[in-house]
Design a protein around this motif. Structure first.
Motif, PDB file in Angstrom:
ATOM      1  N   THR A 152      11.207   5.278   1.416  1.00  0.00           N
ATOM      2  CA  THR A 152      12.506   5.334   0.340  1.00  0.00           C
ATOM      3  C   THR A 152      11.963   4.407  -0.717  1.00  0.00           C
ATOM      4  O   THR A 152      12.894   4.395  -1.881  1.00  0.00           O
ATOM      5  CB  THR A 152      13.647   4.521   0.870  1.00  0.00           C
ATOM      6  OG1 THR A 152      13.481   3.432   1.706  1.00  0.00           O
ATOM      7  CG2 THR A 152      14.364   5.733   2.075  1.00  0.00           C
ATOM      8  N   GLY A 153      11.045   3.571  -0.749  1.00  0.00           N
ATOM      9  CA  GLY A 153      10.783   2.804  -2.071  1.00  0.00           C
ATOM     10  C   GLY A 153       9.476   2.174  -1.929  1.00  0.00           C
ATOM     11  O   GLY A 153       9.057   2.019  -0.770  1.00  0.00           O
ATOM     12  N   MET A 154       8.835   1.678  -3.035  1.00  0.00           N
ATOM     13  CA  MET A 154       7.581   0.800  -2.656  1.00  0.00           C
ATOM     14  C   MET A 154       8.164  -0.527  -3.567  1.00  0.00           C
ATOM     15  O   MET A 154       8.686  -0.706  -4.595  1.00  0.00           O
ATOM     16  CB  MET A 154       6.644   1.299  -3.917  1.00  0.00           C
ATOM     17  CG  MET A 154       6.354   2.953  -3.738  1.00  0.00           C
ATOM     18  SD  MET A 154       5.008   3.552  -4.815  1.00  0.00           S
ATOM     19  CE  MET A 154       3.652   2.633  -4.626  1.00  0.00           C
ATOM     20  N   TRP A 155       7.748  -1.621  -2.606  1.00  0.00           N
ATOM     21  CA  TRP A 155       8.144  -3.175  -3.272  1.00  0.00           C
ATOM     22  C   TRP A 155       6.878  -3.882  -3.606  1.00  0.00           C
ATOM     23  O   TRP A 155       5.927  -3.682  -3.237  1.00  0.00           O
ATOM     24  CB  TRP A 155       8.474  -3.951  -1.578  1.00  0.00           C
ATOM     25  CG  TRP A 155      10.162  -3.462  -1.419  1.00  0.00           C
ATOM     26  CD1 TRP A 155      10.485  -2.836  -0.636  1.00  0.00           C
ATOM     27  CD2 TRP A 155      11.075  -4.183  -2.134  1.00  0.00           C
ATOM     28  NE1 TRP A 155      11.835  -2.869  -0.600  1.00  0.00           N
ATOM     29  CE2 TRP A 155      12.187  -3.559  -1.588  1.00  0.00           C
ATOM     30  CE3 TRP A 155      11.172  -4.949  -3.378  1.00  0.00           C
ATOM     31  CZ2 TRP A 155      13.608  -4.048  -2.072  1.00  0.00           C
ATOM     32  CZ3 TRP A 155      12.246  -5.496  -3.712  1.00  0.00           C
ATOM     33  CH2 TRP A 155      13.488  -5.089  -3.185  1.00  0.00           C
ATOM     34  N   MET A 156       6.991  -4.082  -5.032  1.00  0.00           N
ATOM     35  CA  MET A 156       6.131  -4.955  -5.573  1.00  0.00           C
ATOM     36  C   MET A 156       6.627  -6.540  -5.610  1.00  0.00           C
ATOM     37  O   MET A 156       7.908  -6.683  -6.052  1.00  0.00           O
ATOM     38  CB  MET A 156       6.000  -4.529  -6.999  1.00  0.00           C
ATOM     39  CG  MET A 156       5.799  -2.990  -7.104  1.00  0.00           C
ATOM     40  SD  MET A 156       4.040  -2.667  -6.595  1.00  0.00           S
ATOM     41  CE  MET A 156       4.123  -0.875  -7.091  1.00  0.00           C
ATOM     42  N   ARG A 157       5.754  -7.271  -4.920  1.00  0.00           N
ATOM     43  CA  ARG A 157       6.162  -8.535  -4.833  1.00  0.00           C
ATOM     44  C   ARG A 157       5.310  -9.592  -5.272  1.00  0.00           C
ATOM     45  O   ARG A 157       4.497  -9.363  -5.765  1.00  0.00           O
ATOM     46  CB  ARG A 157       6.490  -8.998  -3.318  1.00  0.00           C
ATOM     47  CG  ARG A 157       7.692  -7.885  -2.590  1.00  0.00           C
ATOM     48  CD  ARG A 157       7.792  -8.511  -1.065  1.00  0.00           C
ATOM     49  NE  ARG A 157       8.448  -7.388  -0.358  1.00  0.00           N
ATOM     50  CZ  ARG A 157      10.054  -7.259  -0.361  1.00  0.00           C
ATOM     51  NH1 ARG A 157      10.573  -8.136  -1.224  1.00  0.00           N
ATOM     52  NH2 ARG A 157      10.218  -6.383   0.308  1.00  0.00           N
ATOM     53  N   ASP A 158       5.688 -10.904  -5.171  1.00  0.00           N
ATOM     54  CA  ASP A 158       4.816 -12.028  -5.809  1.00  0.00           C
ATOM     55  C   ASP A 158       4.464 -11.931  -7.031  1.00  0.00           C
ATOM     56  O   ASP A 158       3.170 -12.055  -7.574  1.00  0.00           O
ATOM     57  CB  ASP A 158       3.475 -11.934  -4.935  1.00  0.00           C
ATOM     58  CG  ASP A 158       3.723 -12.244  -3.409  1.00  0.00           C
ATOM     59  OD1 ASP A 158       4.713 -12.983  -2.970  1.00  0.00           O
ATOM     60  OD2 ASP A 158       3.033 -11.532  -2.495  1.00  0.00           O
ATOM     61  N   GLY A 159       5.486 -11.653  -8.094  1.00  0.00           N
ATOM     62  CA  GLY A 159       5.156 -11.431  -9.547  1.00  0.00           C
ATOM     63  C   GLY A 159       5.567 -13.091  -9.974  1.00  0.00           C
ATOM     64  O   GLY A 159       5.244 -14.022  -9.379  1.00  0.00           O
ATOM     65  N   ASP A 160       5.501 -13.016 -11.365  1.00  0.00           N
ATOM     66  CA  ASP A 160       5.735 -14.360 -11.885  1.00  0.00           C
ATOM     67  C   ASP A 160       6.842 -15.368 -11.552  1.00  0.00           C
ATOM     68  O   ASP A 160       7.420 -14.752 -11.058  1.00  0.00           O
ATOM     69  CB  ASP A 160       5.524 -14.306 -13.333  1.00  0.00           C
ATOM     70  CG  ASP A 160       4.336 -13.697 -14.161  1.00  0.00           C
ATOM     71  OD1 ASP A 160       3.475 -13.624 -13.365  1.00  0.00           O
ATOM     72  OD2 ASP A 160       4.488 -13.528 -15.178  1.00  0.00           O
TER      73      ASP A 160
END
Length: 305
Positions: A119-127
């Protein structure tokens, strides 16, 4: 080259009509905004955004792997967003401010799965954003071409992106089960059979599926340094099977009996709870004049055996 020469002439006091008057102020040339990002190989290393870590390995439906290594951008208001599947999401402010913002909104981390569907792609650990890191969830939608269609910020430092692609237009394009190797498919079959046979609870079923998805590389296993659940929480009771549920109930019944004894010993009155009895919590039905009501208890305990 011509634009660069024009800037030099303006700085030296020339204009298109000839030299500027002696009393004229010198003009400061401001460069047009540039695209700074993790994915721009033409910038000096010092000018690129620095990611906190490497992205997770490419995973999920094989027909989406062709998107890896490509980037798709969208300009909304004064910001340019760039989504690079299986890599990262970045944001670049398109203004002439000297401190225009450019940053990482998330690095490819893991899939979100519900009902046998990616259901989705998680992009984590950004600025960094206050006391946490920026993160983004990318939803995949059917479209005529590959494009970043929409970006929003539903909550502070959490971004929602919609990426359209013809690669997900087939009804089965995002199903999880077909992407698994045969060994993990057999494991999933057994988990579903155990749930149907009431050998495991819904809580145990969910936990076993999460472990299966971690083994497939779709979920990231919790880091060792992540805070663990407080002792006494639902997960710490080990209620994945009915046998464990019965054992936990027996121990709690002993504790209740001990506490009642202490209250009686000290002459402290107590009121018996009006909720369903302990036998009903375990699914033992007692004769009633009216149909049994919906059982109320721990969601991890099954209502009937």
């Amino acid at each position: 080259m011509a634009a660069g020469l024009l800037r030099v002439l303006l700085f030296l006091g020339f204009s298109a009509r000839g030299p500027a008057p002696a009393g004229a102020a010198k003009m400061k040339v401001v460069e047009e905004p540039n695209t700074f990002g993790v994915n721009n190989p033409f910038l000096p290393q010092a000018s690129r955004l620095q990611a906190k870590r490497d992205p997770s390995p490419v995973s999920g439906p094989a027909h989406l792997f062709r998107l890896s290594g490509k980037c798709f951008s969208l300009v909304e208001s004064t910001y340019k967003y760039e989504f690079c599947p299986f890599h990262n999401v970045t944001q670049h402010e398109q203004t002439f401010r000297w401190n225009a913002y450019s940053g990482v909104l998330g690095i490819w981390h893991e899939w979100e799965i519900a009902n046998n569907t990616f259901t989705g792609m998680w992009m984590r650990d950004g600025d960094a954003c206050r006391s946490r890191s920026r993160q983004s969830k990318v939803e995949l939608a059917c479209g005529k071409s590959n494009r970043l269609a929409h970006v929003s910020e539903p909550s502070t430092c959490v971004y929602a992106l919609t990426f359209e692609t013809p690669l997900v237009c087939h009804p089965h394009a995002l199903l999880v089960y077909p992407t698994l190797p045969e060994a993990l498919q057999r494991r999933w079959d057994q988990v579903e059979q155990d749930l149907a046979d009431e050998l495991i609870t819904a809580q145990g079923h969910e936990k076993l599926l999460r472990t299966l998805f971690e083994d497939a590389g779709y979920f990231k296993a919790p880091e060792e340094n992540e805070p663990t659940q407080l002792e006494g929480g639902p997960d710490s009771l080990g209620l994945e099977t009915l046998e464990n549920c019965k054992k936990a109930h027996k121990e709690l019944s002993k504790e209740i009996k001990r506490l009642k004894g202490l209250l009686t010993q000290h002459g402290i009155p107590y009121v018996r709870p009006t909720e369903t009895s302990s036998l009903e919590h375990l699914g033992h039905k007692t004769p009633r004049a009216k149909p049994p009501e919906q059982l109320r208890g721990d969601p991890g305990l099954r209502g009937s055996l």
